[in-house]
Scaffold this active site. Structure first.
Site, PDB file in Angstrom:
ATOM      1  N   ASP A   1      43.834  35.311  37.588  1.00 41.02           N
ATOM      2  CA  ASP A   1      42.739  35.659  37.834  1.00 41.02           C
ATOM      3  C   ASP A   1      42.644  36.735  37.276  1.00 41.02           C
ATOM      4  O   ASP A   1      43.986  36.972  36.339  1.00 41.02           O
ATOM      5  CB  ASP A   1      42.553  36.292  39.453  1.00 41.02           C
TER       6      ASP A   1
HETATM    7  C1  GLC Z   1      37.591  39.877  40.678  1.00 39.90           C
HETATM    8  C2  GLC Z   1      38.684  38.837  41.230  1.00 39.90           C
HETATM    9  C3  GLC Z   1      37.853  37.587  41.089  1.00 39.90           C
HETATM   10  C4  GLC Z   1      36.789  37.337  40.146  1.00 39.90           C
HETATM   11  C5  GLC Z   1      37.335  37.716  38.786  1.00 39.90           C
HETATM   12  C6  GLC Z   1      36.425  37.760  37.739  1.00 39.90           C
HETATM   13  O1  GLC Z   1      38.997  40.929  40.552  1.00 39.90           O
HETATM   14  O2  GLC Z   1      39.338  38.446  42.772  1.00 39.90           O
HETATM   15  O3  GLC Z   1      37.796  36.586  42.625  1.00 39.90           O
HETATM   16  O4  GLC Z   1      35.762  36.021  39.800  1.00 39.90           O
HETATM   17  O5  GLC Z   1      37.531  39.298  39.159  1.00 39.90           O
HETATM   18  O6  GLC Z   1      36.051  38.621  38.403  1.00 39.90           O
END
Ligand code: GLC
Length: 734
Positions: free
Chosen positions: A262
């Site tokens: 993430d």
């Molecule tokens: C965010 C989310 C994830 C998302 C990523 C990119 O913090 O937790 O679901 O795809 O970062 O935006």
């Protein structure tokens, strides 16, 4: 002479023939051979460059070899607008306004595998057209608490429902040569302290509740990517967690795709090297908070990793393993010459979203057949509430979109009824109003400075003078509502909606309340209003889908993917006081999540898991089994006739639950093990069949670390919801 000619001929021929196509470029060769060939040609620097971001959503290919870059995009409900190299805000392109599909709770509420396939295919076409090869979705984290700000992005409280519906979505996305990246693996069930909370739970709860949807995504969905979660599990961050990524994902499930972190979920080079992470994204660099010059070189899997590889401190086998997985992604997507070309912002996709929305709307209550509205008997309709006009595709966190358009509920009703009926609007209440999100403007100017009393007085007046009142309330995508990064603070509706609904019901008995939300809300006014609809976040065609159901053009057939409790402590996470934890959280309710908890403790829900009414009625005959006993090696089929006893076509979700009458470990009273959505014409009857095997009878044995089915009696429950069982039959496992 002759020999000379021959030689000359061969010489010319050798220049004329095309050079042998390198294996990695030859798509007639098996992917695994192409991977090994590409890997053998890459330098260590090129390999390391592939394992981390080089922009906000992009990572390096191998320019020297013509191996393309990888481009990720949010999100689960539509394709996020383009961003600048290292920005969250949109870049302001004019060609990236997408179709916003309904939130995944709505997809779950369809209980329809075909809707999931349609969803995946459609959103995959949009991603493909925008030249993204990884879609950062779907999310399948289990609904443990109704306060989780991101529940709207997920598929409810039941592992079987989420597992069954995530698979067609993944296959649909990947049929476009775009990888689905199933998230957030695992145990990201709250937003409070999401980067730091350390989750503890039993292996039974892990394997029976929180893993099944991810396992189905990998085993049945053949997901090409998985995203690690932010939280820790047993003291190790999920993005480089040995047990989750090496032991379970790779060893037990044989996952062969890529593991993506993430954004900002990586904290340690050694753990990232050895514990199953392949691609690092979103890391701030100085102390993990800010991006600085050459930020991407300072990623944990960038120069720090390269240095440790070159010094021998970390084995190069870890690098080759990562690059093999990333190359497999490449050959499945960007270097797959046969993949389709996608399409974007199309009316077909808008229609797909509307169809899914119409199938997911849940008719919770409909006393005296208040709904559908009959335009021939209605002269004046009062539409009340901020959620009748508020844009919902902007905001809520990373799933926020720049939609091509969004039909509001008010607009949908005006378009559908305006020619026949006078439609009057009153705000009724107002909440926080953001102008936009990540540089995407709502273009709405709906701030209302009037006092709550003024707003209420106006709404009461409009309601009193109308034949029919429709109240659109619920939550929105603001902080502490249905929004990433924070959880809600209460189960109840915000902005004094409860008192407004009560006041409206006093002046007009002909009232329907439509809750727009991705979470359960309490309803102290439930007995004061005849009709209640759960409307979800429905995306681009929201208003048209709601108007179609409210006027009866469409017969609602959605079923709740999670339980509506009367109060917070009706839910296990809250009754056990184990939410949100302090630094660490222990899932004390264990396997008893959702209806499993309500039934164990004989708590009557406001509306049960699997509940949803129709404008017609269905009768169920008696469930009949093919045999009363079975062994572990065979199966039993159970059939039940279902008839549409009303006067209009309708769809019903026939649900099958199984309960272990006597077991050596605590087990829920019953658990969802099958469902079929069927369409029946008025008066039509169909025989619905289910097959039961030993897996359906099993629980996870922690000592054996395996699913086992204990001999003994089991009860099969078949019904229209978890609390509306129409027939039961006992079977025995010998
Ligand atoms: C965010 C989310 C994830 C998302 C990523 C990119 O913090 O937790 O679901 O795809 O970062 O935006």
């Amino acid at each position: 002479m002759k020999k000379t000619f021959l030689l000359a001929g061969l010489l010319i021929l050798s220049f004329a023939l095309p050079a042998q196509t390198p294996t990695y470029l030859d798509d007639t060769k098996p992917i695994e051979e192409r991977i090994e060939d590409a890997l053998s040609r890459m330098t260590m620097d090129e390999k390391v460059a592939m394992c981390h971001a080089q922009s906000k959503f992009g990572s390096a290919g191998v320019p020297r070899l013509g191996i393309p870059e990888n481009w990720m995009t949010d999100g689960p409900h539509g394709i996020r607008p383009e961003v600048l190299w290292d920005e969250w805000n949109q870049a302001g392109w004019t060609n990236d306004s997408c179709i916003a599909f309904p939130a995944l709770t709505c997809l779950a509420a369809t209980w329809n595998r075909e809707m999931s396939a349609l969803y995946g295919k459609s959103i995959g076409e949009e991603a493909r057209y925008r030249n993204k090869n990884v879609l950062l979705g779907p999310g399948v984290n289990i609904y443990r608490t109704p306060l989780n700000g991101r529940n709207f992005e997920y598929m409810g409280e039941d592992p079987h429902l989420a597992a069954e519906l995530v698979v067609p979505y993944i296959r649909g996305v990947q049929s476009n040569g775009v990888a689905a990246c199933v998230k957030h693996f695992a145990l990201n069930n709250q937003e409070v302290d999401r980067h730091t909370v350390d989750v503890n739970l039993s292996d039974r709860a892990l394997y029976e509740i929180y893993l099944p949807a991810f396992k189905a995504a990998v085993r049945q969905g053949n997901a090409w990517a998985i995203m690690g979660a932010y939280n820790l599990y047993r003291g190790q961050h999920a993005c480089h967690n040995r047990r989750l990524l090496n032991d379970i994902l790779r060893d037990e499930w044989q996952f062969d795709g890529v593991v993506v972190s993430d954004w900002g979920g990586v904290y340690d080079t050694r753990q990232a090297a050895y514990n199953g992470l392949d691609m690092e994204f979103g890391t701030g660099t100085n102390g993990l908070t800010e991006n600085s010059a050459n930020a991407y070189d300072a990623y944990f899997l960038a120069k720090p990793y390269l240095d440790k590889l070159q010094s021998g401190e970390i084995a190069t086998a870890t690098l080759d393993a990562k690059v093999r997985n990333i190359l497999r992604l490449t050959f499945r997507t960007t270097m797959n010459k046969n993949r389709p070309f996608g399409s974007f912002g199309t009316s077909e996709h808008a229609q797909a979203g509307r169809t899914i929305a119409q199938e997911g709307i849940v008719l919770l209550q409909n006393d005296n057949n208040t709904l559908p509205i009959d335009p021939n008997k209605t002269k004046k309709i009062a539409v009340i509430g901020e959620n009748a006009i508020r844009m919902m595709t902007v905001g809520g966190g990373s799933s926020s979109l720049k939609a091509k358009y969004e039909i509001s509920p008010l607009k949908g009703l005006q378009d559908r009824l305006g020619a026949q009926v006078e439609v009057r609007y009153a705000r009724g209440y107002t909440g926080e109003i953001s102008d936009g999100y990540n540089g995407v403007s709502t273009k709405q100017h709906i701030r209302d400075r009037r006092s709550a009393d003024e707003l209420t007085a106006e709404a009461i007046k409009v309601a009193r003078e109308a034949d029919f009142v429709i109240f659109f309330g619920g939550l929105n995508k603001e902080k502490h509502q249905d929004c990433e990064g924070d959880d809600r603070k209460q189960l109840g509706l915000p902005y004094n909606q409860d008192s407004l609904i009560t006041a409206l019901a006093k002046v007009n008995k002909n009232i329907a309340v439509v809750i727009i939300s991705g979470n359960a809300v309490s309803m102290p006014w439930r007995k004061e209003v005849p009709a209640i609809l759960q409307g979800w976040y429905l995306g681009t065609e929201a208003g048209n889908a709601l108007a179609a159901v409210l006027t009866g053009d469409i017969n609602p057939s959605g079923k709740l993917p999670f339980t509506f409790g009367e109060k917070l402590t009706d839910y296990g996470a809250h009754a056990t006081g184990s939410y949100p934890g302090q630094g660490e959280v222990t899932y004390k309710e264990d396997i008893f999540v959702g209806y499993r908890w309500f039934e164990k403790h004989k708590i009557k829900p406001l509306f049960a898991f699997g509940h949803g009414l129709s404008y017609t009625t269905f009768s169920y005959g008696k469930a009949v089994v093919s045999a009363k006993t079975m062994t572990r090696d065979d199966t039993i089929t159970v059939h039940i006739p279902v008839r549409n006893t009303g006067n209009r076509v309708g769809k019903e979700v026939v649900q099958l639950y199984i309960g272990d009458i006597k077991s050596s470990v605590p087990r829920p009273e019953k658990e969802l093990k099958g469902f079929e959505k069927i369409e029946l014409q008025a008066g039509e009857e169909k025989l619905i069949g289910f097959t039961i095997d030993k897996e359906d009878l099993s629980f996870f044995d922690e000592e054996k670390h395996a699913y086992i089915a204990e001999s003994g009696k089991f009860k099969i429950f078949i019904g229209s919801s978890s609390s509306d069982i129409r027939s039961t039959v006992d079977i025995e496992l010998k």
